[in-house]
Design an enzyme around this catalytic site. Structure first.
Site, mmCIF file in Angstrom:
data_model
loop_
_atom_site.group_PDB
_atom_site.id
_atom_site.type_symbol
_atom_site.label_atom_id
_atom_site.label_comp_id
_atom_site.label_asym_id
_atom_site.label_seq_id
_atom_site.Cartn_x
_atom_site.Cartn_y
_atom_site.Cartn_z
ATOM 1 C CB SER A 30 16.671 -50.165 -16.531
ATOM 2 O OG SER A 30 16.287 -51.205 -17.416
ATOM 3 C CG ASN A 117 7.980 -50.734 -26.244
ATOM 4 O OD1 ASN A 117 9.067 -50.753 -25.675
ATOM 5 N ND2 ASN A 117 7.800 -50.206 -27.443
ATOM 6 C CB THR A 162 -8.275 -22.625 14.949
ATOM 7 O OG1 THR A 162 -8.546 -21.537 15.841
ATOM 8 C CG2 THR A 162 -9.458 -23.588 14.966
ATOM 9 C CG HIS A 163 -5.352 -19.384 13.649
ATOM 10 N ND1 HIS A 163 -5.189 -18.795 12.412
ATOM 11 C CD2 HIS A 163 -6.701 -19.452 13.845
ATOM 12 C CE1 HIS A 163 -6.369 -18.504 11.901
ATOM 13 N NE2 HIS A 163 -7.304 -18.905 12.746
ATOM 14 C CB SER A 284 20.813 -35.730 23.192
ATOM 15 O OG SER A 284 21.981 -34.929 23.172
ATOM 16 C CE LYS A 290 16.470 -32.647 23.291
ATOM 17 N NZ LYS A 290 17.373 -31.901 22.438
ATOM 18 C CG ASN A 292 16.089 -35.761 20.794
ATOM 19 O OD1 ASN A 292 15.611 -34.872 21.498
ATOM 20 N ND2 ASN A 292 17.382 -35.908 20.598
ATOM 21 C CD GLU A 297 12.847 -34.729 15.519
ATOM 22 O OE1 GLU A 297 13.179 -35.536 16.398
ATOM 23 O OE2 GLU A 297 13.556 -33.768 15.194
ATOM 24 C CE1 TYR A 324 9.254 -47.718 -22.589
ATOM 25 C CE2 TYR A 324 10.808 -47.458 -24.400
ATOM 26 C CZ TYR A 324 10.558 -47.667 -23.061
ATOM 27 O OH TYR A 324 11.600 -47.840 -22.190
ATOM 28 C CD GLN A 329 15.793 -47.941 -18.786
ATOM 29 O OE1 GLN A 329 15.503 -48.831 -19.578
ATOM 30 N NE2 GLN A 329 17.004 -47.443 -18.686
ATOM 31 C CE LYS A 332 11.225 -50.174 -15.489
ATOM 32 N NZ LYS A 332 10.828 -48.973 -16.215
#
Ligand code: ARG
Length: 465
Positions: A30, A117, A162-163, A284, A290, A292, A297, A324, A329, A332
Protein backbone atom coordinates in the site's frame (compact mmCIF):
# COMPACT_ATOMS: atom_id res chain seq x y z
CA UNK A 1 5.18 -17.89 -10.68
CA UNK A 2 6.86 -14.64 -11.68
CA UNK A 3 10.00 -13.90 -9.74
CA UNK A 4 12.54 -15.87 -7.81
CA UNK A 5 11.40 -15.31 -4.21
CA UNK A 6 13.58 -12.85 -2.37
CA UNK A 7 14.53 -13.23 1.26
CA UNK A 8 11.73 -13.08 3.78
CA UNK A 9 10.43 -9.80 5.19
CA UNK A 10 12.65 -8.29 7.89
CA UNK A 11 9.62 -6.98 9.81
CA UNK A 12 7.63 -10.19 10.10
CA UNK A 13 9.55 -12.89 8.26
CA UNK A 14 10.68 -15.01 11.20
CA UNK A 15 8.64 -18.02 10.18
CA UNK A 16 9.07 -17.49 6.44
CA UNK A 17 11.76 -19.18 4.39
CA UNK A 18 11.15 -17.25 1.18
CA UNK A 19 9.86 -13.88 0.13
CA UNK A 20 6.58 -13.18 -1.65
CA UNK A 21 5.87 -13.63 -5.33
CA UNK A 22 6.23 -10.35 -7.21
CA UNK A 23 2.51 -10.26 -7.89
CA UNK A 24 1.82 -10.93 -4.22
CA UNK A 25 3.99 -7.93 -3.43
CA UNK A 26 2.11 -5.83 -5.97
CA UNK A 27 -1.32 -6.68 -4.61
CA UNK A 28 -0.23 -6.47 -0.99
CA UNK A 29 1.73 -3.23 -0.92
CA UNK A 30 0.00 0.00 0.00
CA UNK A 31 3.05 2.26 0.12
CA UNK A 32 2.18 3.69 -3.30
CA UNK A 33 -0.74 5.52 -1.70
CA UNK A 34 -0.45 5.30 2.08
CA UNK A 35 2.79 7.29 2.00
CA UNK A 36 0.34 10.16 2.24
CA UNK A 37 -0.07 9.24 5.92
CA UNK A 38 3.61 9.78 6.75
CA UNK A 39 3.13 12.83 8.99
CA UNK A 40 0.30 11.16 10.93
CA UNK A 41 2.31 7.95 11.22
CA UNK A 42 5.35 9.70 12.62
CA UNK A 43 3.25 11.80 14.96
CA UNK A 44 1.54 8.68 16.29
CA UNK A 45 4.84 6.84 16.74
CA UNK A 46 6.39 9.73 18.62
CA UNK A 47 3.40 9.87 20.97
CA UNK A 48 3.60 6.09 21.47
CA UNK A 49 7.35 6.14 22.24
CA UNK A 50 6.99 9.02 24.71
CA UNK A 51 4.18 7.13 26.47
CA UNK A 52 6.21 3.91 26.62
CA UNK A 53 9.04 5.85 28.28
CA UNK A 54 6.70 7.59 30.72
CA UNK A 55 5.37 4.15 31.72
CA UNK A 56 8.88 2.74 32.17
CA UNK A 57 8.39 0.30 29.26
CA UNK A 58 11.13 1.97 27.22
CA UNK A 59 14.27 3.59 28.60
CA UNK A 60 14.37 7.36 28.29
CA UNK A 61 17.46 7.18 26.10
CA UNK A 62 15.81 4.73 23.68
CA UNK A 63 12.68 6.84 23.57
CA UNK A 64 14.75 9.93 22.90
CA UNK A 65 16.68 8.22 20.10
CA UNK A 66 13.37 7.05 18.59
CA UNK A 67 11.77 10.49 18.87
CA UNK A 68 14.77 12.22 17.28
CA UNK A 69 15.22 9.55 14.63
CA UNK A 70 11.57 9.86 13.63
CA UNK A 71 12.05 13.60 13.12
CA UNK A 72 14.96 12.81 10.80
CA UNK A 73 12.73 10.44 8.84
CA UNK A 74 10.07 13.16 8.68
CA UNK A 75 12.50 15.68 7.23
CA UNK A 76 13.82 13.15 4.74
CA UNK A 77 10.29 12.46 3.48
CA UNK A 78 9.49 16.15 3.36
CA UNK A 79 12.68 16.87 1.42
CA UNK A 80 11.54 14.30 -1.13
CA UNK A 81 14.53 12.03 -0.84
CA UNK A 82 13.12 9.16 1.16
CA UNK A 83 13.67 5.76 -0.46
CA UNK A 84 10.13 4.32 -0.31
CA UNK A 85 10.23 0.56 -0.78
CA UNK A 86 7.44 -1.67 -2.04
CA UNK A 87 9.06 -4.66 -0.37
CA UNK A 88 8.37 -2.91 2.93
CA UNK A 89 4.65 -2.89 2.08
CA UNK A 90 3.34 0.20 3.74
CA UNK A 91 4.17 3.53 5.34
CA UNK A 92 4.41 2.00 8.82
CA UNK A 93 7.16 -0.46 7.90
CA UNK A 94 8.94 1.98 5.61
CA UNK A 95 9.26 4.47 8.44
CA UNK A 96 10.32 1.85 10.98
CA UNK A 97 12.92 0.29 8.65
CA UNK A 98 14.47 3.67 7.92
CA UNK A 99 14.46 4.47 11.63
CA UNK A 100 16.46 1.29 12.19
CA UNK A 101 19.02 2.39 9.62
CA UNK A 102 19.34 5.75 11.35
CA UNK A 103 19.33 4.81 15.07
CA UNK A 104 19.96 1.07 15.09
CA UNK A 105 18.70 -1.31 17.76
CA UNK A 106 16.32 0.98 19.72
CA UNK A 107 14.15 1.24 16.59
CA UNK A 108 13.13 -2.37 17.15
CA UNK A 109 11.58 -1.43 20.51
CA UNK A 110 9.10 1.10 19.05
CA UNK A 111 6.55 -1.55 18.10
CA UNK A 112 6.20 -2.76 21.71
CA UNK A 113 2.54 -2.84 22.81
CA UNK A 114 1.36 -1.82 19.36
CA UNK A 115 0.32 -3.36 16.07
CA UNK A 116 -0.04 -2.02 12.57
CA UNK A 117 -3.76 -2.51 13.10
CA UNK A 118 -4.09 0.18 15.75
CA UNK A 119 -1.36 2.16 14.06
CA UNK A 120 -3.15 2.45 10.72
CA UNK A 121 -6.49 3.08 12.41
CA UNK A 122 -4.87 5.96 14.31
CA UNK A 123 -3.02 7.41 11.33
CA UNK A 124 -6.09 7.31 9.14
CA UNK A 125 -8.33 8.87 11.77
CA UNK A 126 -5.86 11.70 12.17
CA UNK A 127 -5.81 12.21 8.40
CA UNK A 128 -9.60 12.16 8.01
CA UNK A 129 -9.93 14.47 11.01
CA UNK A 130 -7.68 17.00 9.24
CA UNK A 131 -9.83 16.69 6.15
CA UNK A 132 -12.94 17.46 8.21
CA UNK A 133 -11.22 20.62 9.40
CA UNK A 134 -10.26 21.54 5.84
CA UNK A 135 -13.80 20.90 4.62
CA UNK A 136 -15.25 23.04 7.42
CA UNK A 137 -12.94 25.90 6.46
CA UNK A 138 -13.69 25.60 2.74
CA UNK A 139 -17.43 25.44 3.38
CA UNK A 140 -17.24 28.54 5.55
CA UNK A 141 -15.56 30.39 2.69
CA UNK A 142 -18.32 29.31 0.31
CA UNK A 143 -21.03 30.37 2.76
CA UNK A 144 -19.42 33.80 3.01
CA UNK A 145 -19.23 34.15 -0.79
CA UNK A 146 -22.92 33.24 -1.08
CA UNK A 147 -23.85 35.76 1.59
CA UNK A 148 -22.04 38.53 -0.32
CA UNK A 149 -24.13 37.67 -3.39
CA UNK A 150 -27.32 37.47 -1.30
CA UNK A 151 -26.73 40.82 0.32
CA UNK A 152 -26.07 42.57 -2.98
CA UNK A 153 -29.34 41.29 -4.40
CA UNK A 154 -31.59 40.93 -1.37
CA UNK A 155 -34.42 42.68 -3.26
CA UNK A 156 -33.65 41.75 -6.86
CA UNK A 157 -36.63 39.87 -8.23
CA UNK A 158 -36.22 36.76 -10.32
CA UNK A 159 -38.45 33.88 -11.32
CA UNK A 160 -38.69 31.10 -8.81
CA UNK A 161 -39.14 27.71 -10.43
CA UNK A 162 -40.75 24.41 -9.68
CA UNK A 163 -40.37 21.66 -12.27
CA UNK A 164 -38.12 24.28 -13.95
CA UNK A 165 -41.35 26.05 -14.90
CA UNK A 166 -41.90 29.62 -13.76
CA UNK A 167 -43.69 29.39 -10.41
CA UNK A 168 -43.62 32.57 -8.34
CA UNK A 169 -41.26 35.52 -8.16
CA UNK A 170 -38.52 35.23 -5.57
CA UNK A 171 -35.53 37.36 -4.76
CA UNK A 172 -31.96 36.67 -5.82
CA UNK A 173 -30.95 37.03 -2.19
CA UNK A 174 -33.47 34.39 -1.18
CA UNK A 175 -32.15 31.97 -3.79
CA UNK A 176 -28.56 32.50 -2.64
CA UNK A 177 -29.55 32.06 0.99
CA UNK A 178 -31.17 28.73 0.16
CA UNK A 179 -27.68 27.51 -0.70
CA UNK A 180 -26.31 29.03 2.48
CA UNK A 181 -28.69 26.82 4.46
CA UNK A 182 -27.68 23.74 2.46
CA UNK A 183 -23.94 24.39 2.64
CA UNK A 184 -24.19 25.20 6.34
CA UNK A 185 -25.85 21.83 6.97
CA UNK A 186 -23.00 20.23 5.06
CA UNK A 187 -20.58 22.02 7.34
CA UNK A 188 -22.40 20.82 10.43
CA UNK A 189 -22.22 17.24 9.12
CA UNK A 190 -18.42 17.48 9.04
CA UNK A 191 -18.43 19.01 12.51
CA UNK A 192 -20.58 16.18 13.85
CA UNK A 193 -18.51 13.50 12.14
CA UNK A 194 -15.30 15.01 13.48
CA UNK A 195 -16.60 14.98 17.04
CA UNK A 196 -17.66 11.34 16.76
CA UNK A 197 -14.41 10.14 15.18
CA UNK A 198 -12.23 11.85 17.74
CA UNK A 199 -11.41 8.76 19.79
CA UNK A 200 -7.94 7.24 19.74
CA UNK A 201 -7.45 3.62 18.57
CA UNK A 202 -3.77 3.54 19.58
CA UNK A 203 -3.06 0.92 22.22
CA UNK A 204 -5.80 -1.41 21.00
CA UNK A 205 -2.79 -3.25 19.54
CA UNK A 206 -3.65 -6.10 17.15
CA UNK A 207 -7.19 -6.53 18.47
CA UNK A 208 -7.22 -7.52 22.14
CA UNK A 209 -5.32 -4.73 23.86
CA UNK A 210 -1.93 -5.44 25.44
CA UNK A 211 -0.40 -6.88 28.60
CA UNK A 212 2.00 -3.94 28.85
CA UNK A 213 1.03 -1.23 31.32
CA UNK A 214 0.42 1.42 28.67
CA UNK A 215 -1.38 4.72 29.24
CA UNK A 216 -3.88 5.14 26.43
CA UNK A 217 -5.18 8.38 27.89
CA UNK A 218 -1.72 9.87 27.50
CA UNK A 219 -1.38 9.00 23.80
CA UNK A 220 -4.97 10.02 23.11
CA UNK A 221 -4.34 13.45 24.64
CA UNK A 222 -0.99 13.86 22.88
CA UNK A 223 -2.67 13.28 19.52
CA UNK A 224 -5.54 15.66 20.22
CA UNK A 225 -8.18 12.97 20.65
CA UNK A 226 -10.95 13.45 23.20
CA UNK A 227 -10.45 9.99 24.70
CA UNK A 228 -9.13 6.52 23.88
CA UNK A 229 -11.53 4.26 22.01
CA UNK A 230 -13.26 2.09 24.61
CA UNK A 231 -13.18 -1.28 22.85
CA UNK A 232 -10.02 -2.61 21.27
CA UNK A 233 -11.84 -4.82 18.74
CA UNK A 234 -13.98 -1.94 17.57
CA UNK A 235 -10.99 0.41 17.50
CA UNK A 236 -9.06 -1.63 14.93
CA UNK A 237 -11.94 -2.90 12.85
CA UNK A 238 -14.33 -0.11 12.07
CA UNK A 239 -13.99 2.50 9.37
CA UNK A 240 -17.32 4.17 10.03
CA UNK A 241 -15.45 7.45 10.61
CA UNK A 242 -14.25 7.31 7.00
CA UNK A 243 -17.73 6.36 5.82
CA UNK A 244 -19.19 9.33 7.66
CA UNK A 245 -16.65 11.59 6.01
CA UNK A 246 -17.52 10.12 2.62
CA UNK A 247 -21.25 10.36 3.27
CA UNK A 248 -20.99 14.00 4.31
CA UNK A 249 -18.79 14.60 1.27
CA UNK A 250 -21.33 12.95 -1.02
CA UNK A 251 -24.20 15.06 0.27
CA UNK A 252 -22.06 18.17 -0.07
CA UNK A 253 -20.96 17.22 -3.60
CA UNK A 254 -24.63 16.70 -4.48
CA UNK A 255 -25.43 20.23 -3.28
CA UNK A 256 -22.51 21.64 -5.25
CA UNK A 257 -23.76 19.77 -8.29
CA UNK A 258 -27.17 21.43 -8.04
CA UNK A 259 -25.72 24.91 -7.72
CA UNK A 260 -23.35 24.14 -10.60
CA UNK A 261 -26.30 23.07 -12.73
CA UNK A 262 -28.12 26.31 -11.99
CA UNK A 263 -25.03 28.28 -13.00
CA UNK A 264 -24.88 26.32 -16.26
CA UNK A 265 -28.55 27.07 -16.97
CA UNK A 266 -28.37 30.69 -15.84
CA UNK A 267 -25.32 31.51 -17.93
CA UNK A 268 -26.87 30.15 -21.14
CA UNK A 269 -27.89 32.52 -23.96
CA UNK A 270 -31.53 31.60 -23.29
CA UNK A 271 -31.42 32.68 -19.65
CA UNK A 272 -28.60 35.27 -19.37
CA UNK A 273 -29.28 35.57 -15.60
CA UNK A 274 -25.57 35.55 -14.83
CA UNK A 275 -22.25 35.89 -16.61
CA UNK A 276 -19.44 33.70 -15.46
CA UNK A 277 -16.11 35.44 -15.15
CA UNK A 278 -13.40 34.69 -17.74
CA UNK A 279 -11.49 33.10 -14.89
CA UNK A 280 -14.04 30.29 -14.71
CA UNK A 281 -14.93 29.88 -18.38
CA UNK A 282 -13.32 28.37 -21.42
CA UNK A 283 -13.66 28.91 -25.14
CA UNK A 284 -14.34 26.52 -27.95
CA UNK A 285 -11.68 25.59 -30.47
CA UNK A 286 -14.18 25.75 -33.33
CA UNK A 287 -16.98 28.14 -32.28
CA UNK A 288 -15.50 31.58 -31.61
CA UNK A 289 -18.59 32.90 -29.83
CA UNK A 290 -18.58 30.21 -27.13
CA UNK A 291 -17.98 30.76 -23.44
CA UNK A 292 -18.36 27.44 -21.77
CA UNK A 293 -19.00 27.03 -18.05
CA UNK A 294 -16.55 24.13 -17.79
CA UNK A 295 -15.77 24.56 -14.11
CA UNK A 296 -19.47 24.43 -13.26
CA UNK A 297 -19.96 21.38 -15.45
CA UNK A 298 -17.05 19.59 -13.82
CA UNK A 299 -18.34 20.40 -10.34
CA UNK A 300 -21.72 19.08 -11.47
CA UNK A 301 -19.98 15.82 -12.37
CA UNK A 302 -17.67 15.41 -9.38
CA UNK A 303 -20.42 13.87 -7.27
CA UNK A 304 -19.87 10.75 -9.38
CA UNK A 305 -16.39 10.22 -8.00
CA UNK A 306 -17.27 11.13 -4.44
CA UNK A 307 -20.34 8.94 -4.30
CA UNK A 308 -18.43 6.20 -6.10
CA UNK A 309 -15.82 6.23 -3.34
CA UNK A 310 -18.59 6.08 -0.74
CA UNK A 311 -20.24 3.08 -2.35
CA UNK A 312 -16.84 1.42 -2.78
CA UNK A 313 -15.94 1.66 0.89
CA UNK A 314 -19.38 0.56 2.07
CA UNK A 315 -18.96 -2.45 -0.17
CA UNK A 316 -15.51 -3.20 1.22
CA UNK A 317 -16.73 -3.00 4.81
CA UNK A 318 -20.00 -4.88 4.59
CA UNK A 319 -19.77 -8.44 5.82
CA UNK A 320 -16.25 -8.18 7.27
CA UNK A 321 -15.94 -10.19 10.47
CA UNK A 322 -14.26 -8.51 13.44
CA UNK A 323 -11.52 -7.49 13.82
CA UNK A 324 -8.98 -6.27 11.23
CA UNK A 325 -8.98 -7.74 7.71
CA UNK A 326 -6.66 -6.72 4.92
CA UNK A 327 -9.72 -5.70 2.88
CA UNK A 328 -9.62 -2.54 4.93
CA UNK A 329 -6.45 -1.42 3.21
CA UNK A 330 -8.80 -0.56 0.34
CA UNK A 331 -10.20 2.31 2.41
CA UNK A 332 -7.49 4.84 1.72
CA UNK A 333 -7.45 5.50 -2.02
CA UNK A 334 -11.20 6.03 -2.01
CA UNK A 335 -11.06 8.53 0.81
CA UNK A 336 -7.99 10.31 -0.58
CA UNK A 337 -9.63 10.74 -3.98
CA UNK A 338 -12.97 11.84 -2.54
CA UNK A 339 -11.29 14.37 -0.24
CA UNK A 340 -9.13 15.81 -3.02
CA UNK A 341 -12.13 16.01 -5.32
CA UNK A 342 -14.33 17.72 -2.75
CA UNK A 343 -11.70 20.29 -1.79
CA UNK A 344 -11.07 21.19 -5.43
CA UNK A 345 -14.77 21.46 -6.17
CA UNK A 346 -15.33 23.67 -3.12
CA UNK A 347 -12.47 25.98 -4.04
CA UNK A 348 -13.71 26.28 -7.63
CA UNK A 349 -17.30 26.91 -6.54
CA UNK A 350 -16.26 29.59 -4.08
CA UNK A 351 -14.24 31.29 -6.82
CA UNK A 352 -17.09 31.11 -9.31
CA UNK A 353 -19.68 32.47 -6.88
CA UNK A 354 -17.36 35.31 -5.87
CA UNK A 355 -16.64 36.31 -9.47
CA UNK A 356 -20.20 35.98 -10.74
CA UNK A 357 -21.82 38.95 -12.50
CA UNK A 358 -25.57 38.97 -12.01
CA UNK A 359 -27.81 40.54 -14.65
CA UNK A 360 -30.36 42.23 -12.45
CA UNK A 361 -32.42 43.70 -15.31
CA UNK A 362 -32.67 40.35 -17.01
CA UNK A 363 -33.73 38.65 -13.76
CA UNK A 364 -36.50 41.20 -13.29
CA UNK A 365 -37.70 40.88 -16.87
CA UNK A 366 -37.86 37.09 -16.54
CA UNK A 367 -39.56 37.34 -13.14
CA UNK A 368 -42.67 38.81 -14.72
CA UNK A 369 -42.94 36.22 -17.47
CA UNK A 370 -44.95 33.04 -17.30
CA UNK A 371 -47.85 34.42 -15.21
CA UNK A 372 -45.62 34.27 -12.16
CA UNK A 373 -48.03 36.31 -10.05
CA UNK A 374 -51.07 34.10 -10.68
CA UNK A 375 -50.93 32.86 -7.09
CA UNK A 376 -51.00 36.47 -5.88
CA UNK A 377 -54.17 37.01 -7.87
CA UNK A 378 -55.78 33.90 -6.38
CA UNK A 379 -54.65 34.94 -2.88
CA UNK A 380 -56.26 38.37 -3.43
CA UNK A 381 -59.57 36.73 -4.29
CA UNK A 382 -59.37 34.74 -1.06
CA UNK A 383 -58.37 37.70 1.08
CA UNK A 384 -60.47 40.50 -0.42
CA UNK A 385 -63.45 38.65 -1.90
CA UNK A 386 -63.71 35.84 0.63
CA UNK A 387 -63.55 33.10 -2.04
CA UNK A 388 -62.53 29.59 -0.98
CA UNK A 389 -58.99 29.04 -2.27
CA UNK A 390 -60.10 26.29 -4.68
CA UNK A 391 -62.61 28.65 -6.34
CA UNK A 392 -60.04 31.43 -6.48
CA UNK A 393 -57.60 28.98 -8.07
CA UNK A 394 -60.18 28.11 -10.72
CA UNK A 395 -61.04 31.73 -11.51
CA UNK A 396 -57.36 32.62 -11.79
CA UNK A 397 -56.78 29.69 -14.10
CA UNK A 398 -59.52 31.03 -16.36
CA UNK A 399 -57.83 34.44 -16.39
CA UNK A 400 -54.47 32.88 -17.23
CA UNK A 401 -56.07 31.03 -20.15
CA UNK A 402 -57.65 34.30 -21.28
CA UNK A 403 -54.29 36.11 -21.15
CA UNK A 404 -52.59 33.25 -22.92
CA UNK A 405 -55.16 33.40 -25.72
CA UNK A 406 -54.64 37.16 -25.99
CA UNK A 407 -50.90 36.72 -25.95
CA UNK A 408 -50.45 39.06 -23.00
CA UNK A 409 -49.48 38.93 -19.34
CA UNK A 410 -51.97 38.97 -16.47
CA UNK A 411 -51.56 42.70 -15.66
CA UNK A 412 -52.40 43.49 -19.28
CA UNK A 413 -55.95 42.12 -19.00
CA UNK A 414 -58.52 44.90 -18.70
CA UNK A 415 -60.64 45.27 -15.59
CA UNK A 416 -63.70 44.39 -17.68
CA UNK A 417 -62.03 41.15 -18.75
CA UNK A 418 -61.15 40.37 -15.15
CA UNK A 419 -64.69 41.08 -13.99
CA UNK A 420 -66.13 38.84 -16.67
CA UNK A 421 -64.59 35.96 -14.73
CA UNK A 422 -65.47 37.27 -11.28
CA UNK A 423 -67.38 40.53 -10.78
CA UNK A 424 -65.90 41.19 -7.34
CA UNK A 425 -62.49 41.92 -8.87
CA UNK A 426 -61.64 45.62 -8.54
CA UNK A 427 -58.91 47.94 -9.76
CA UNK A 428 -56.97 47.05 -6.61
CA UNK A 429 -56.08 43.70 -8.16
CA UNK A 430 -53.38 45.34 -10.31
CA UNK A 431 -51.32 46.23 -7.26
CA UNK A 432 -50.78 42.55 -6.41
CA UNK A 433 -49.83 41.58 -9.94
CA UNK A 434 -46.46 43.33 -9.88
CA UNK A 435 -43.46 41.17 -9.08
CA UNK A 436 -42.08 43.57 -6.47
CA UNK A 437 -45.38 43.60 -4.61
CA UNK A 438 -45.50 39.86 -4.91
CA UNK A 439 -42.16 39.26 -3.22
CA UNK A 440 -42.68 42.04 -0.67
CA UNK A 441 -45.93 40.40 0.44
CA UNK A 442 -44.23 37.07 1.30
CA UNK A 443 -43.37 38.06 4.83
CA UNK A 444 -43.91 34.67 6.42
CA UNK A 445 -40.85 33.49 8.37
CA UNK A 446 -38.31 32.19 5.87
CA UNK A 447 -40.26 33.73 2.98
CA UNK A 448 -38.81 35.60 0.03
CA UNK A 449 -39.71 39.17 1.10
CA UNK A 450 -36.53 41.29 1.08
CA UNK A 451 -37.05 42.07 4.80
CA UNK A 452 -37.11 38.36 5.60
CA UNK A 453 -34.07 37.71 3.43
CA UNK A 454 -32.15 40.54 5.12
CA UNK A 455 -33.09 39.14 8.52
CA UNK A 456 -31.64 35.75 7.54
CA UNK A 457 -28.51 37.38 6.16
CA UNK A 458 -28.06 39.26 9.44
CA UNK A 459 -28.56 36.07 11.44
CA UNK A 460 -25.92 34.24 9.40
CA UNK A 461 -23.46 37.10 9.54
CA UNK A 462 -23.78 37.20 13.33
CA UNK A 463 -23.32 33.43 13.51
CA UNK A 464 -20.17 33.59 11.38
CA UNK A 465 -18.65 36.60 13.14
N1 ARG B 1 -1.25 -1.36 5.19
C1 ARG B 1 -2.20 -1.85 6.11
C2 ARG B 1 -3.56 -1.17 5.93
O1 ARG B 1 -3.60 -0.15 5.35
C3 ARG B 1 -1.73 -1.65 7.53
C4 ARG B 1 -2.24 -2.64 8.49
C5 ARG B 1 -1.73 -3.98 8.20
N2 ARG B 1 -2.04 -4.90 9.24
C6 ARG B 1 -1.85 -6.22 9.11
N3 ARG B 1 -2.16 -6.96 10.10
N4 ARG B 1 -1.37 -6.73 8.00
O2 ARG B 1 -4.59 -1.65 6.34
Amino acid sequence: MTDTPKTSNAMWGGRFAAGPDAIMEAINASIGFDKRLYAQDIRGSRAHAAMLAAQGILSNSDAEAIGEGLLTVLSEIEAGDFPFSTALEDIHMNVEARLKEIIGEPAGRLHTARSRNDQVATDFRLWVRDQCDAAIEALTALIKALIVQAEAGADWVMPGFTHLQTAQPVTWGHHMMAYVEMIARDRSRFTDARARMNECPLGAAALAGTGFAIDRHMTAAALGFDRPAANSLDAVSDRDFALEFLSASSICAMHLSRLAEELVIWSSAQFRFVAMSDKWSTGSSIMPQKRNPDAAELIRAKIGRVLGATVALFTVMKGLPLAYSKDMQEDKEQVFDAADTLMLALAAMTGMVSDLTVNRARLEEAAANGFSTATDLADWLVREAGLPFRDAHHATGTLVAMAEAKGCDLPELTLAEMQSVNPVISQEIYSVLGVHNSVASRQSYGGTAPDQVRAQIARWKAALA
